[in-house]
Design a protein around this motif. Structure first.
Motif, mmCIF file in Angstrom:
data_model
loop_
_atom_site.group_PDB
_atom_site.id
_atom_site.type_symbol
_atom_site.label_atom_id
_atom_site.label_comp_id
_atom_site.label_asym_id
_atom_site.label_seq_id
_atom_site.Cartn_x
_atom_site.Cartn_y
_atom_site.Cartn_z
ATOM 1 N N GLU A 1 24.422 -31.331 -19.142
ATOM 2 C CA GLU A 1 23.157 -31.600 -19.754
ATOM 3 C C GLU A 1 23.160 -30.449 -20.968
ATOM 4 N N LEU A 2 23.046 -29.322 -20.747
ATOM 5 C CA LEU A 2 22.864 -28.335 -21.699
ATOM 6 C C LEU A 2 23.972 -28.312 -22.529
ATOM 7 N N HIS A 3 25.149 -28.546 -22.344
ATOM 8 C CA HIS A 3 26.281 -28.719 -23.271
ATOM 9 C C HIS A 3 25.820 -30.045 -24.191
ATOM 10 N N ALA A 4 25.281 -30.981 -23.682
ATOM 11 C CA ALA A 4 25.052 -32.461 -24.534
ATOM 12 C C ALA A 4 24.187 -31.594 -25.807
ATOM 13 N N ILE A 5 23.222 -30.730 -25.345
ATOM 14 C CA ILE A 5 22.290 -30.396 -26.543
ATOM 15 C C ILE A 5 22.956 -29.394 -27.321
ATOM 16 N N ASP A 6 23.768 -28.670 -26.915
ATOM 17 C CA ASP A 6 24.252 -27.327 -27.845
ATOM 18 C C ASP A 6 25.391 -27.844 -28.293
ATOM 19 N N GLY A 7 26.295 -28.732 -27.882
ATOM 20 C CA GLY A 7 27.466 -29.140 -28.244
ATOM 21 C C GLY A 7 28.747 -28.215 -27.932
#
Lengths: 132, 73
Positions: B45-51
């Protein structure tokens, strides 16, 4: 920005807002773990001391491939002196640069059997569930 | 004394609930019970935000192959 690497390579150390809130700010503002985590972060971000990194095990009961850890307080090793730990995951950012991103903070060997270890918390953040 | 009707909300592992303005997640305990604890946002989920995405095993080896392990985790 603080960085860590080896062999001439390095990666920035990043403390994301959400993981920091969930891992460190879950403790009371004046509690020893929170104060120790804050102090350790300040020292890491100051970048003026050698960090005693250890790789996390990629196998075993709580496999954490791609992760490194630091014991907290920094510079101590024995659980009695450094009861807490930070876990970081190596990530590739949108611009292709590498970073050690903060994943979990908590007790290494909790005295309360109901308390999850820092490694279990890291596993859950990475895999979405606690290890079986 | 009259009984009040209580509606019981059913929860499942992984669900997020809010109690008095604080968020909690339903998680299993080691002994097979369930408990509420503050949520741990998954890296996905965090990766989806920060790419970002997990680095390759090769990159990890290049940066961390020389770093020692211990036996605790």
């Amino acid at each position: 920005m603080p960085s860590a690497g080896g062999g001439g390579l390095s990666a920035e150390i990043v403390f994301g807002l959400r993981p920091w809130e969930e891992e460190v700010e879950r403790y009371h503002q004046l509690s020893p773990p929170r104060i120790r985590a804050q102090n350790a972060r300040k020292m890491i971000e100051a970048g003026d001391r050698r960090l005693d990194w250890l790789n996390c095990r990629p196998d075993g009961r709580i496999p954490l491939p791609g992760c490194r850890k630091l014991y907290v307080p920094l510079g101590k090793q024995a659980p009695s002196e450094a009861p807490y730990g930070f876990v970081f995951l190596l990530v590739q950012r949108r611009d292709s640069s590498l970073a050690w991103t903060f994943v979990a903070f908590g007790e290494r060997h909790p005295s309360n059997p109901k308390t999850r270890t820092v490694y279990e918390r890291a596993y859950k953040r990475i895999n979405g569930c606690y290890p079986a | 004394m009259s009984r009040m009707a209580i509606s019981v909300r059913k929860l499942a592992v992984g669900e997020i609930v809010e109690v008095d303005g604080r968020r909690y997640e339903v998680v299993p305990t080691r002994d097979g019970e369930l408990t509420l604890e503050t949520p741990i946002t998954p890296m996905d989920e965090l990766h989806a935000i920060d790419g970002a995405k997990p680095a390759s095993a090769e990159d990890f080896e290049r940066l961390s192959g020389h770093v020692p392990y211990d036996d605790e985790g």
